[in-house]
Design a protein around this motif. Structure first.
Motif, PDB file in Angstrom:
ATOM      1  N   GLY A  10       0.806  -1.211   0.000  1.00  0.00           N
ATOM      2  CA  GLY A  10       0.000   0.000   0.000  1.00  0.00           C
ATOM      3  C   GLY A  10       0.838   1.258   0.000  1.00  0.00           C
ATOM      4  N   LEU A  11       0.394   2.246   0.764  1.00  0.00           N
ATOM      5  CA  LEU A  11       1.112   3.516   0.859  1.00  0.00           C
ATOM      6  C   LEU A  11       2.423   3.335   1.615  1.00  0.00           C
ATOM      7  N   THR A  12       3.451   4.021   1.163  1.00  0.00           N
ATOM      8  CA  THR A  12       4.690   4.102   1.937  1.00  0.00           C
ATOM      9  C   THR A  12       4.476   5.080   3.090  1.00  0.00           C
ATOM     10  N   ASP A  13       5.454   5.176   3.970  1.00  0.00           N
ATOM     11  CA  ASP A  13       5.359   6.152   5.056  1.00  0.00           C
ATOM     12  C   ASP A  13       5.223   7.560   4.491  1.00  0.00           C
ATOM     13  N   LEU A  14       5.969   7.825   3.407  1.00  0.00           N
ATOM     14  CA  LEU A  14       5.868   9.145   2.779  1.00  0.00           C
ATOM     15  C   LEU A  14       4.492   9.329   2.137  1.00  0.00           C
ATOM     16  N   GLY A  15       3.950   8.262   1.572  1.00  0.00           N
ATOM     17  CA  GLY A  15       2.608   8.341   1.014  1.00  0.00           C
ATOM     18  C   GLY A  15       1.576   8.680   2.081  1.00  0.00           C
ATOM     19  N   LYS A  16       1.741   8.116   3.252  1.00  0.00           N
ATOM     20  CA  LYS A  16       0.823   8.429   4.349  1.00  0.00           C
ATOM     21  C   LYS A  16       0.979   9.881   4.782  1.00  0.00           C
ATOM     22  N   GLN A  17       2.217  10.377   4.799  1.00  0.00           N
ATOM     23  CA  GLN A  17       2.432  11.799   5.112  1.00  0.00           C
ATOM     24  C   GLN A  17       1.751  12.692   4.083  1.00  0.00           C
ATOM     25  N   LEU A  18       1.828  12.302   2.812  1.00  0.00           N
ATOM     26  CA  LEU A  18       1.194  13.077   1.747  1.00  0.00           C
ATOM     27  C   LEU A  18      -0.318  13.122   1.942  1.00  0.00           C
ATOM     28  N   VAL A  19      -0.928  11.986   2.204  1.00  0.00           N
ATOM     29  CA  VAL A  19      -2.382  11.940   2.407  1.00  0.00           C
ATOM     30  C   VAL A  19      -2.782  12.797   3.611  1.00  0.00           C
ATOM     31  N   LYS A  20      -2.021  12.714   4.688  1.00  0.00           N
ATOM     32  CA  LYS A  20      -2.318  13.532   5.876  1.00  0.00           C
ATOM     33  C   LYS A  20      -2.233  15.020   5.545  1.00  0.00           C
ATOM     34  N   ARG A  21      -1.208  15.405   4.787  1.00  0.00           N
ATOM     35  CA  ARG A  21      -1.052  16.820   4.425  1.00  0.00           C
ATOM     36  C   ARG A  21      -2.207  17.284   3.535  1.00  0.00           C
ATOM     37  N   CYS A  22      -2.617  16.429   2.599  1.00  0.00           N
ATOM     38  CA  CYS A  22      -3.756  16.771   1.739  1.00  0.00           C
ATOM     39  C   CYS A  22      -5.028  16.947   2.572  1.00  0.00           C
ATOM     40  N   ALA A  23      -5.199  16.087   3.568  1.00  0.00           N
ATOM     41  CA  ALA A  23      -6.371  16.206   4.443  1.00  0.00           C
ATOM     42  C   ALA A  23      -6.325  17.512   5.237  1.00  0.00           C
ATOM     43  N   GLU A  24      -5.141  17.892   5.699  1.00  0.00           N
ATOM     44  CA  GLU A  24      -4.998  19.171   6.420  1.00  0.00           C
ATOM     45  C   GLU A  24      -5.402  20.339   5.529  1.00  0.00           C
ATOM     46  N   LEU A  25      -5.084  20.235   4.231  1.00  0.00           N
ATOM     47  CA  LEU A  25      -5.430  21.292   3.278  1.00  0.00           C
ATOM     48  C   LEU A  25      -6.874  21.182   2.790  1.00  0.00           C
ATOM     49  N   ARG A  26      -7.584  20.165   3.234  1.00  0.00           N
ATOM     50  CA  ARG A  26      -8.967  19.892   2.833  1.00  0.00           C
ATOM     51  C   ARG A  26      -9.072  19.693   1.317  1.00  0.00           C
ATOM     52  N   MET A  27      -8.154  18.911   0.814  1.00  0.00           N
ATOM     53  CA  MET A  27      -8.162  18.564  -0.600  1.00  0.00           C
ATOM     54  C   MET A  27      -8.906  17.250  -0.813  1.00  0.00           C
ATOM     55  N   VAL A  28      -9.463  17.084  -1.998  1.00  0.00           N
ATOM     56  CA  VAL A  28      -9.985  15.786  -2.419  1.00  0.00           C
ATOM     57  C   VAL A  28      -8.800  14.836  -2.553  1.00  0.00           C
ATOM     58  N   VAL A  29      -8.920  13.632  -1.994  1.00  0.00           N
ATOM     59  CA  VAL A  29      -7.913  12.587  -2.174  1.00  0.00           C
ATOM     60  C   VAL A  29      -8.556  11.475  -2.993  1.00  0.00           C
ATOM     61  N   ASP A  30      -8.074  11.299  -4.200  1.00  0.00           N
ATOM     62  CA  ASP A  30      -8.671  10.395  -5.179  1.00  0.00           C
ATOM     63  C   ASP A  30      -8.046   9.004  -5.061  1.00  0.00           C
ATOM     64  N   VAL A  31      -8.895   7.981  -4.916  1.00  0.00           N
ATOM     65  CA  VAL A  31      -8.397   6.611  -4.751  1.00  0.00           C
ATOM     66  C   VAL A  31      -8.485   5.796  -6.045  1.00  0.00           C
ATOM     67  N   SER A  32      -8.796   6.438  -7.171  1.00  0.00           N
ATOM     68  CA  SER A  32      -9.062   5.696  -8.404  1.00  0.00           C
ATOM     69  C   SER A  32      -7.891   4.857  -8.892  1.00  0.00           C
TER      70      SER A  32
END
Length: 348
Positions: A179-201
Motif C-alpha cells: 500500500g502507501l509508503t510512510d511518505l505516502g501516508k504523510q502526503l495523504v495527511k497533508r492533503c487532508a490538512e489542506l482539505r483537498m480531495v484525495v482520489d483513490v481511483s
C-alpha cells in the motif's frame, strides 16, 4: 439539457502533448482532434469538472514528443522532468483562465462552481493525477495548492515514493501489492490538512484501506467502476463500496470501455447501456447521492456511440427514455452529487 459536472478528464495533458504553438488558444477557439474543447463543452452542456495534470508514461513521451524532454536519451524521467511537465500543463490552464473573454474559471469552492454554472462559464477544478512530481519534502504540493490545486490522486499505475501503484492484467482483484509508503501516508495527511480531495481511483486495495484509515472526510474515486461488473484491478469491490457509503463519498463512473465491459476490452462497439449498468449497480451499493460521471475524456478509450463530450446528452436521454430516471435523479447524477461532495470536503 442537463448540465454536467464531471469527475475526470485529461485534456490538459493532451494539450501539452500536442504540437500546437498555442495549445490554450487552440482549446478556446478551435475544434481539436481529441474529445474536448471549449466549443464542444458548450454544445454538450459540459459545465465543468476535475481537470487533471498528469505525467504520461516515459516511453510514450520519448516516442511521440521527445523534444519535450530535457534528455531524450535517458531511460526514465528525472524529478525535474516530472515537475516541468506538471508546471507546463498548469501554465496552459493559467493561459486558458486568464483569456480576456473570461469563458473559463479556475474554481476552489463549490460556490464558485455554482456561480460559473449561472454565468455559463466552464468551471475547472485542478487535479493532480499521480504525485510523482512531488519530491520528499512535499513543498511542491503547497506551491500547487497556492496555484489552485484542490484534488489529488497520490498514486498512478507505476511505483513511486508514495506507494506501489496499480497495474495488473485483466481480470484481477485490486490486491496487487503493498500500500502507501510512510511518505505516502504523510502526503495523504497533508492533503487532508489542506482539505483537498484525495482520489483513490488508481490505488490498489492496500493503499485504498491505508487512505480510508487516515482520512476523516468522504472517500472519492474520480473515475472508477464496479469490479463485480468488470473485474479490472482498478474497479471497486463491494467491500470497498461500503467505505464510500459509510463516509458519504463519491464515485465518478469511468467511460473507458475497458472499465465498463465484462470482458475488459477496449472496444468502440460498446453500448452506452453499460455505463448505466455501472451507475445503477453503484447507486444500489452506495446510494443515489454518491454517484456521478468520471468520464476520463482525452485519457480513456471511448465508445463510438458516445464519441466525445458531445455525446453526454445521449446518456441523459437514455436515462430518461430507457431507464425511467426522474428529473431529480438525473440532476443529482449529472452534477449535484459532485458539488455536494466537494462542499463536504472543502467547506462552503
Amino acid at each position: 439539457m442537463s448540465l454536467v459536472f464531471d469527475g475526470h478528464n485529461d485534456v490538459l495533458t493532451r494539450l501539452w502533448l500536442s504540437n500546437s504553438p498555442n495549445p490554450a488558444q487552440a482549446f478556446l477557439q478551435q475544434r481539436l482532434a481529441g474529445e474536448m474543447d471549449l466549443q464542444r463543452c458548450q454544445m454538450a452542456g459540459f459545465a465543468g469538472g476535475l481537470f487533471a495534470i498528469f505525467v504520461p508514461p516515459f516511453e510514450y513521451v520519448q516516442q511521440h514528443v521527445p523534444h519535450k524532454l530535457a534528455n531524450p536519451q535517458a531511460d526514465q524521467f528525472s524529478q525535474q522532468d516530472m515537475q516541468n511537465i506538471c508546471l507546463k500543463q498548469l501554465a496552459i490552464l493559467q493561459e486558458i483562465v486568464t483569456d480576456p473573454n473570461q469563458q473559463v474559471k479556475l474554481c476552489t469552492s463549490s460556490a464558485e462552481i455554482r456561480q460559473c454554472i449561472e454565468q455559463q462559464k466552464l468551471a475547472v477544478v485542478l487535479h493532480l493525477e499521480g504525485a510523482e512530481a512531488i519530491a520528499e519534502d512535499l513543498e511542491l504540493l503547497d506551491v500547487l495548492y497556492q496555484a489552485g490545486l484542490r484534488s489529488i490522486g497520490p498514486l498512478w499505475n507505476r511505483q513511486s515514493l508514495f506507494g506501489h501503484g496499480l497495474k495488473a492484467a485483466f481480470p484481477h482483484s485490486p490486491n496487487t501489492g503493498a500500500g502507501l509508503t510512510d511518505l505516502g501516508k504523510q502526503l495523504v495527511k497533508r492533503c487532508a490538512e489542506l482539505r483537498m480531495v484525495v482520489d483513490v481511483s488508481h490505488m490498489n486495495e492496500r493503499a485504498f484501506w491505508d487512505t480510508a484509515e487516515l482520512l476523516q472526510q468522504p472517500l472519492v474515486a474520480t473515475h472508477s467502476n464496479a469490479h463485480t461488473l468488470c473485474p479490472q484491478a482498478r474497479n471497486l469491490t463491494d467491500h470497498q463500496l461500503k467505505a464510500f457509503q459509510e463516509t458519504q463519498g463519491m464515485i465518478g463512473v469511468n467511460f473507458d470501455t475497458a472499465f465498463l465491459r465484462e470482458d475488459g476490452q477496449r472496444n468502440r462497439e460498446t453500448s452506452l447501456d453499460v455505463i448505466l449498468d455501472h451507475i445503477e449497480y453503484l447507486m444500489a451499493h452506495v446510494g443515489e447521492a454518491h454517484v456521478g460521471f468520471g468520464s476520463d475524456f482525452d485519457g480513456g478509450f471511448i465508445s463510438q456511440e458516445l464519441e466525445d463530450v458531445t455525446g453526454l446528452p445521449k446518456i441523459v436521454q437514455r436515462m430518461q427514455q430507457r431507464r425511467g430516471y426522474s428529473e431529480n435523479l438525473i440532476h443529482q447524477l449529472c452534477r449535484e452529487n459532485w458539488l455536494n461532495t466537494l462542499e463536504r470536503i472543502w467547506g462552503k
